[in-house]
Write a protein that holds these residues in place. Sequence first.
Motif, mmCIF file in Angstrom:
data_model
loop_
_atom_site.group_PDB
_atom_site.id
_atom_site.type_symbol
_atom_site.label_atom_id
_atom_site.label_comp_id
_atom_site.label_asym_id
_atom_site.label_seq_id
_atom_site.Cartn_x
_atom_site.Cartn_y
_atom_site.Cartn_z
ATOM 1 N N ALA A 9 -36.161 14.706 23.046
ATOM 2 C CA ALA A 9 -36.412 15.966 23.749
ATOM 3 C C ALA A 9 -37.685 16.628 23.241
ATOM 4 O O ALA A 9 -38.510 17.117 24.023
ATOM 5 C CB ALA A 9 -35.221 16.898 23.581
ATOM 6 N N ALA A 75 -36.407 21.012 27.337
ATOM 7 C CA ALA A 75 -36.551 22.382 27.834
ATOM 8 C C ALA A 75 -37.964 22.616 28.359
ATOM 9 O O ALA A 75 -38.159 23.333 29.348
ATOM 10 C CB ALA A 75 -36.234 23.375 26.721
ATOM 11 N N LEU A 78 -38.247 21.209 31.823
ATOM 12 C CA LEU A 78 -37.497 22.020 32.780
ATOM 13 C C LEU A 78 -38.237 23.309 33.133
ATOM 14 O O LEU A 78 -38.167 23.769 34.278
ATOM 15 C CB LEU A 78 -36.111 22.334 32.213
ATOM 16 N N GLN A 92 -30.440 22.083 31.510
ATOM 17 C CA GLN A 92 -30.670 21.211 30.361
ATOM 18 C C GLN A 92 -29.344 20.540 29.993
ATOM 19 O O GLN A 92 -28.487 21.138 29.349
ATOM 20 C CB GLN A 92 -31.228 22.003 29.182
#
Length: 213
Positions: A9, A75, A78, A92
Amino acid sequence: MSVDRRGQAEAFDGIGQSYDDAFPHKEGQLAAGRRLIEALPPGSRVLDVGCGTGLPTARQLTGAGHTVLGTDISAGMLRLAEKNVPAAEFRQIDIADLRADGPGGIGRFDGIVCFFALLMLPRPEIPAALRRLHGLLRPGGLLALSMVEADLDDVAIPFLGHTIRVSGYLGDELRQVVGEAGFDIAGEATYSYAPTSTDVPPEQQIFLHCRRG
């Protein structure tokens, strides 16, 4: 995330907009999106797994009148997706945490797109992820899936200035894994593709068009 993918991530948080700069064309992804759109009933509900920046797929699907939920572990990606495709909803959620029912359940879908998201999983997790996607589809629902053809399992590679871990299958094994998860493969396309910002050899991208069996 129930599975610790913080490193993955964080890498994609750092990659951000440079992903679309490095992969500006995405011919295979667009063609697979068009095929899915043609096959779906009007106003379908579609899940975009590993949606990234929302481009081109979430935008393509909402532009065709479908209701889209995009999910990703990053994140940063997004935030870009919300700006790029305000007509879609984004959350998420790790692929391992996707479920239709119960706390955090996202319901069921007429179609799912999963473009290159399975690359980010160790091979032992991929069959379970495919079964989870199968369970998120309504009977007869459609899955558009893509992978890079490669015999790899959780290998660290440099990618756009960061390190990510990737897995892959050769074509026959990918078809077998998808079939064993309960999908009927209705069509297939292969593309040779290389990022514009690197001098790496082109990768072979496999796109499968599937129906929940």
